[in-house]
Enzyme design. Structure first.
Site, mmCIF file in Angstrom:
data_model
loop_
_atom_site.group_PDB
_atom_site.id
_atom_site.type_symbol
_atom_site.label_atom_id
_atom_site.label_comp_id
_atom_site.label_asym_id
_atom_site.label_seq_id
_atom_site.Cartn_x
_atom_site.Cartn_y
_atom_site.Cartn_z
ATOM 1 C CG ASP A 28 59.036 60.543 41.507
ATOM 2 O OD1 ASP A 28 58.240 60.659 40.548
ATOM 3 O OD2 ASP A 28 58.933 59.639 42.365
ATOM 4 C CG ASN A 76 59.577 57.071 32.573
ATOM 5 O OD1 ASN A 76 60.495 57.848 32.829
ATOM 6 N ND2 ASN A 76 58.753 56.636 33.530
ATOM 7 N NE ARG A 79 55.558 57.698 33.542
ATOM 8 C CZ ARG A 79 55.703 58.591 34.483
ATOM 9 N NH1 ARG A 79 55.360 59.843 34.266
ATOM 10 N NH2 ARG A 79 56.188 58.267 35.662
ATOM 11 N NE ARG A 196 62.008 58.508 43.711
ATOM 12 C CZ ARG A 196 61.789 57.412 43.006
ATOM 13 N NH1 ARG A 196 62.642 56.424 43.064
ATOM 14 N NH2 ARG A 196 60.731 57.303 42.244
ATOM 15 N NE ARG A 202 59.425 53.559 44.092
ATOM 16 C CZ ARG A 202 58.258 54.093 44.465
ATOM 17 N NH1 ARG A 202 57.677 53.693 45.585
ATOM 18 N NH2 ARG A 202 57.683 55.023 43.733
HETATM 19 C C1 FPP Z 1 58.819 61.801 37.144
HETATM 20 O O1 FPP Z 1 57.605 62.400 37.532
HETATM 21 C C2 FPP Z 1 59.428 62.540 36.041
HETATM 22 C C3 FPP Z 1 59.581 62.045 34.774
HETATM 23 C C4 FPP Z 1 59.155 60.702 34.388
HETATM 24 C C5 FPP Z 1 60.161 62.864 33.697
HETATM 25 C C6 FPP Z 1 61.122 63.923 34.074
HETATM 26 C C7 FPP Z 1 61.053 64.994 33.075
HETATM 27 C C8 FPP Z 1 61.232 66.315 33.300
HETATM 28 C C9 FPP Z 1 61.642 66.838 34.584
HETATM 29 C C10 FPP Z 1 61.000 67.358 32.251
HETATM 30 C C11 FPP Z 1 61.747 67.233 30.984
HETATM 31 C C12 FPP Z 1 63.187 66.901 31.124
HETATM 32 C C13 FPP Z 1 64.195 67.649 30.636
HETATM 33 C C14 FPP Z 1 65.589 67.159 30.791
HETATM 34 C C15 FPP Z 1 64.002 68.929 29.969
HETATM 35 P P1 FPP Z 1 56.265 61.553 37.429
HETATM 36 O O2 FPP Z 1 55.589 61.930 36.159
HETATM 37 O O3 FPP Z 1 56.558 60.100 37.587
HETATM 38 O O4 FPP Z 1 55.475 62.107 38.656
HETATM 39 P P2 FPP Z 1 54.438 61.304 39.563
HETATM 40 O O5 FPP Z 1 55.214 60.229 40.283
HETATM 41 O O6 FPP Z 1 53.935 62.343 40.485
HETATM 42 O O7 FPP Z 1 53.386 60.752 38.654
#
Ligand code: FPP
Length: 257
Positions: A28, A76, A79, A196, A202
């Protein structure tokens, strides 16, 4: 809030006898990491993909049996479509780029979630890479994609109900093992440690059944900055825990645990 920098001194390697067998990570903070630098959120996901590569290599080197990453939740899909598309593109890129490394390192790729919701190109590449790496013996890398823990339990309950209605299963015989065998994670070891990143406290619908006895490690570090020193620090933290599984400390020490 700016996350703390990496520990200055690289932590030593954790005790190999006190490592988790199965590590799960809620990755995250990609968006916040990028926004705080005045960049597009997608840049955070790109840097986050680099952290994925680092974590996979380190877990394989240390000898973990299983690493499960929350790469895309059921929620997700809500989004902005450009961000969803960018995440799928990143996933495709990761699968193409890491295929050979997974083969060389004996890593079996696995995926859990409602995979039929993924775009065709991603699903095809995912299934092809899973088939290509199916003989990997050293570590299972599971990507949770279009995944939701409640949805997973619901589909298991539905499968059991169908079997009961078909007369193949006595409802009175259903126990924890029966249910666990119908989860996406059937066959994987218990989740020992859940990490996390980004300071959120969470579980966000991740592996709800599987984390019943897991240890938790929360860190303020955003996922794009979570690199090997942070992983080692989390593993050291885990090694210091005494896992009691509902028993007393004396009982566990008596077992040499
Ligand atoms: C949460 O950060 C992360 C995600 C929803 C996606 C995770 C994806 C990757 C790490 C990259 C691609 C994955 C692979 C396996 C190559 P957020 O966008 O919710 O962050 P925020 O809470 O700061 O908005």
């Amino acid at each position: 809030m700016k996350p703390p920098p990496a520990p200055k001194q690289a932590p030593s390697e954790p005790d190999p006898t006190a490592l988790p067998r199965h590590l799960a990570i809620i990755m995250d903070g990609n968006g916040r990491w990028a926004k705080e630098r005045g960049w597009r959120r997608v840049r955070g996901h790109e840097e986050g993909a680099e952290s994925v590569r680092v974590a996979v290599r380190a877990c394989r080197r240390l000898g973990l049996s299983a690493l499960t990453l929350y790469a895309f939740s059921e929620e997700n899909w809500g989004r902005p479509s450009a961000e969803v598309k960018a995440l799928m593109t990143l996933l495709n890129r990761f699968l193409k780029k890491e295929r050979q490394e997974m083969l060389d390192q004996g890593i079996r790729l696995n995926a859990i979630g409602e995979l039929d919701k993924l775009p065709n190109s991603t699903r095809d590449l995912l299934f092809q890479t899973m088939a290509d790496t199916a003989q990997g013996q050293h570590m299972t890398l599971t990507l949770a994609l279009s995944y939701g823990g409640r949805q997973e339990i619901v589909q298991a309950a539905r499968a059991l109900a169908h079997q009961a209605m078909a007369g193949e299963l006595d409802p009175g015989e259903i126990d924890e093992d029966t249910l666990a065998a119908h989860l996406y994670t059937a066959g994987l070891p218990e989740v020992d440690l859940l990490i996390r990143t980004s300071g959120e406290l969470r579980v966000s619908n991740f592996l709800l059944w599987q984390i019943a006895y897991s240890e938790f490690h929360f860190t303020d570090v955003y996922w794009p900055e979570f690199r090997e020193p942070h992983l080692l620090a989390a593993l050291h933290d885990y090694a210091r825990r005494q896992r009691r599984f509902g028993k007393t400390g004396e009982q566990v020490r008596g077992q040499g645990g």
